[in-house]
Design an enzyme around this catalytic site. Sequence first.
Site, mmCIF file in Angstrom:
data_model
loop_
_atom_site.group_PDB
_atom_site.id
_atom_site.type_symbol
_atom_site.label_atom_id
_atom_site.label_comp_id
_atom_site.label_asym_id
_atom_site.label_seq_id
_atom_site.Cartn_x
_atom_site.Cartn_y
_atom_site.Cartn_z
ATOM 1 N N PHE A 1 0.795 -1.134 -0.051
ATOM 2 C CA PHE A 1 0.024 -0.103 0.102
ATOM 3 C C PHE A 1 0.862 1.132 -0.068
ATOM 4 C CE2 PHE A 1 -2.458 3.343 2.549
ATOM 5 C CZ PHE A 1 -3.608 3.165 1.787
ATOM 6 N N SER B 1 1.717 11.911 8.113
ATOM 7 C CA SER B 1 0.226 12.105 8.801
ATOM 8 C C SER B 1 -0.830 12.815 8.208
ATOM 9 C CB SER B 1 0.627 12.747 10.364
ATOM 10 O OG SER B 1 1.371 11.839 11.240
ATOM 11 N N ILE C 1 7.928 2.611 1.687
ATOM 12 C CA ILE C 1 6.676 1.739 1.278
ATOM 13 C C ILE C 1 6.965 -0.034 1.664
ATOM 14 C CG2 ILE C 1 5.023 0.625 -0.566
ATOM 15 C CD1 ILE C 1 5.064 3.616 0.244
ATOM 16 N N ARG D 1 -5.377 -1.146 11.323
ATOM 17 C CA ARG D 1 -4.684 -0.977 12.577
ATOM 18 C C ARG D 1 -4.780 -2.205 13.647
ATOM 19 N NH1 ARG D 1 -6.803 4.624 11.609
ATOM 20 N NH2 ARG D 1 -4.978 5.558 10.404
ATOM 21 N N ARG E 1 19.009 -17.025 35.429
ATOM 22 C CA ARG E 1 19.885 -16.464 35.730
ATOM 23 C C ARG E 1 19.843 -16.516 37.505
ATOM 24 N NH1 ARG E 1 24.596 -13.730 34.504
ATOM 25 N NH2 ARG E 1 24.547 -11.647 35.397
ATOM 26 N N ILE F 1 15.501 -6.250 32.314
ATOM 27 C CA ILE F 1 15.680 -7.736 33.069
ATOM 28 C C ILE F 1 16.909 -8.687 32.746
ATOM 29 C CG2 ILE F 1 14.499 -9.919 33.484
ATOM 30 C CD1 ILE F 1 11.868 -8.238 33.615
ATOM 31 N N GLY G 1 19.505 -7.160 31.565
ATOM 32 C CA GLY G 1 20.662 -6.438 31.936
ATOM 33 C C GLY G 1 21.633 -6.260 30.749
ATOM 34 N N GLU H 1 1.601 3.488 10.127
ATOM 35 C CA GLU H 1 -0.081 3.431 9.915
ATOM 36 C C GLU H 1 -0.554 4.412 10.691
ATOM 37 O OE1 GLU H 1 -1.915 -0.254 9.287
ATOM 38 O OE2 GLU H 1 0.172 -1.230 8.553
ATOM 39 N N GLY H 2 -0.034 5.443 10.869
ATOM 40 C CA GLY H 2 -0.646 6.595 11.781
ATOM 41 C C GLY H 2 0.225 6.932 12.950
#
Lengths: 261, 390, 397
Positions: free
Chosen positions: B126, B135, B160, B246, B271, B341, B343, B367-368
């Site tokens: 598109f 915008s 695109i 969206r 960890r 987390i 690190g 897409e906005g």
Amino acid sequence: MRFVVVVKQVPDTAEVRIDEEKGTLIREGVPSILNPFDEYAIEEALRWRDELGGSVIVVTMGPPQAEAVLREAVAMGADEAILLSDRAFAGADTLATSNTLARAVSRIGDVDVVITGKQAIDGDTAQTGPSIAASLDWPQVTFVGKVRQLGDGVMVAERYVEDGCEVIRASLPVVITLLKDANTPRLPSLRGKMKARKMEIPVWGIDDLGLEPGKVGLDGSPTRVVKVATPEASSGGEIHRGEPGELAALIVDRLLGGEVE
Amino acid sequence: MNYFLSEELRDIKELCAEIAEKYIIPARAELDEENRFPSEIMKVMADSDLCGIYIPEAYGGSAEMFGGGSLALCVATEELSRACGGVAVSFAANALGAMPILISGSEDQKKKYLPLLASGSRMAAFALTEPEAGSDAGGVKTRAVRDGDHYVINGTKQWITNGGEAQIYTVIAQTDPSRGARGLSAFIMEEGTEGFSYGKKENKMGIRASATRELIFEDCRVPVENLIAREGFGFIVAMKTLNRSRPGVAAQAVGIAQGALDEAAGYASQRVQFGRRIDSFQGIQFMLADMATQIEAARALVYSVARMIDAGEKKYEKESAMAKVFASDVAMRVTTDAVQILGGYGYMKEYPVEKMMRDAKITQIYEGTNQIQRAVIASALIKETAGGKR
Amino acid sequence: MASIEVRRDACVGCGACVPACPFGVISMEDGLAVIGEACTLCGACESACPYGAIIIRTGEAGGGDLSEYSGVMVLAEQRNNEVDHSTLELLGEASRLAEVSGEKVSVLLMTARPGNWPERLISHGADIVYVAAVPELERYRTEPFSRIAERVIREKKPAVVLAAATTTGRDLMPRIAKYLETGLTADCTELAIDDETGVLLQTRPAFGGNILATIVCSDTRPQMATVRPKVMKALEPDSSRKGVVEEIGILPGDLESRTEILEWLPLEEGEVDISEAEVIVSGGRGLKSPENFALLRELAGLLGGSVGASRAAVDAGWIEYPHQVGQTGKTVQPRIYLACGISGAVQHRVGMQSSDRILALNKDENAPIFEFCDHGYVGDLFEVLPLVIKEIRRRLG
């Protein structure tokens, strides 16, 4: 061209762990999967069917839940599936298993090629394919890395052996066992998955196959497991830590040092 | 959370998870590093019948089987994004490119193009954005001038997705500059049209497996039957397309976030610091709990909007914007926390979370932008208030 | 039909069977063992029960007079116009087995040109060499070889038949076993004769090497097994040993075959089959990319060895499948196996654990490979390997 693919449901041996205290296999939570080698067998049959036309019928022997691997094969594109399941089949060794499978191939009828994976990862025997061929009195080509040509009553395939490759021509019908070199198995398709979910899978028991009890299951099995042990746990080797240069020197000592110990 | 997905939708999820495991995860770091389009993976998706899940059966798809296709597309995009946002958007952008035809195309256009997209033998893209029109779609400079039974198109499209990889483009161009946004029209442009070429491929921060490229039109002659809807309807076509797509971006965001949470939770359970697994520390536990909660809330919103669209609701502009804003902001927060987390390891390319954080960022932008989405939501609110709905 | 039963009168609820079950399907309920549905009738619990409370009933076993069978027969294998070493290993093992009962070791040699092979086989432990020699037996083909072997076995009635677990042995033996309707155990790593019953105890790894199963074939003969190459030891050749050579006639129909070898493509020069290699330098997930295998190739080249790989590396497409070591790849037994960036998952381990010496280089000190290697090195392979290569060049001049 009519293909029968013989598959097996196996525990995922990569997931099997040892209970170190009891020295037994922890099977809990180990998933049952389609034997990985059999995926290649299914793919090979599908490819040739797509090229030549015909049908792919997938067969397994096992408990009722083994049906799951048949549905996987259908999701990949197999046309039909048959489950060989009967309490009388339990405890079968490779001879009894292949008696049962071979009879199913005969009952299906007009089969040109039986394909199966090189071996199953739980037993690793690689005996079922040749044994089915012997039961049917068909030729066999084992350890096939590539099927070059198929049709007009013949197959040409590459058989990979220790020191090279034999290009073999076999007349049809034939039983082949397949290596992983042969192809890359496709994933199931959405349509295939839906078909697989809805498909009625026929179950053939000992009576359907017209087999005598003495030919199948534990009673038809000349071999018996008398003892199961876990391999001795190794104590682990000598572990070296240090700067890369030091490690490299130690490794070279071992590589070139010959019989140092 | 159990969303009671139908068996068919679960098939999609399972299949996408399998593609992710077998094809995407092994390749994602390399695709990212090399900025390389995942052609082989697209082929696998096509062979698995995934390309037609949002297209009606009449045009070679299977949307009816999933109750409409919007939720199906979200489920697929989410599951793929869990492994790689870049691969997932390459898949989802096809739907974006197809949407103008699906929503506003003529019967002939649908019959000609949709089956090609449903089978996955062709890809779509598109093309709206331009250097000076982001915008503000009214700023589109690409010009289409009627010449007999053709339109002659000149201009450049920028950033695109699937540019250079797709064969079918839906392009928004200006047919009447005096009318601004009301002078826009939508066209179908096929690769190979004389005068249609590709510009540079962009070197992006994230979703680097996806192809983002310029489209250049120099006296491109497009037959009049490739006009979608009517002249002057381009803006409406574009807005309808984006409203519909969206939830897909939102699903991408949910997937990226879930992937990051999976990594962070897995890492925290392995960890050991101060002699304890780090997930035994409350500081880490609360982070993980917040991440999981936000993701679930985002997913619930996305699925609800998709179900609403599938159920036939015609007005969903506000809800679709809400899903996109909320899920993409969650994705950014969750991926950032996942890096935290892990690190120092999280900051390294050996671990996938830094890539997820880079991938997440775009979901707040394309897409906005989320600012535009908030404006959309606010304007809908104001209208509702004025109309006495509140 | 076969069944398993717990005798309520004999079971004391000691629980010895529970851990013995490799499938974890036995539980204790109300002080009695209960066998779950998933039972495969493997028999492990039956032998573990100290009270004889678990009984597996089989139907009528195949009859025949088992006492007619005696001795151990080895099916010889040829490779590169030579008797394959695996045959000599089998003769060594056959001699050890036959010694227990004082029976004879025979070997069946099917080939085009036997040359001095019969003498060689005798010097390695054969008492009788059956020779079937016609030009058509130049290369192994399933049907002629299985047909001749079946006939010789029916005639000579050995109690045990052994072949190597090579592509040849694993093609041939199941076919013969089916013709003879007898049992066959694949890929054994240990053979012994049971003191009491005299049956052959055939031990082999299963479940990806997680367990060792001992299998017997009590009621039919011969007892057939394929044996993993390079596990058994050949005898020191003794040219003074005496043996008998007997020619086997070829019957019409013996040589008919529905398969035909059109072409033989030997492995190319320098393309070492890793299952034969003396030194293997192997790489796994830690190699990170296909290019990095160049490091391993260079090192293997210096050592005259081959390059191996874990399944992870092959699945990632970094190196071709013929290099894969492990359960779904090749089994190797080199003198030295250097594993670089390989974690050492079970499926890899089973393919290389019988290497003489295992060296492992990995930056993760918790990698399972450090639990079973002989020498482990905790380090980054990208730092260490280039220095190894440099050091070898220096030492070799």
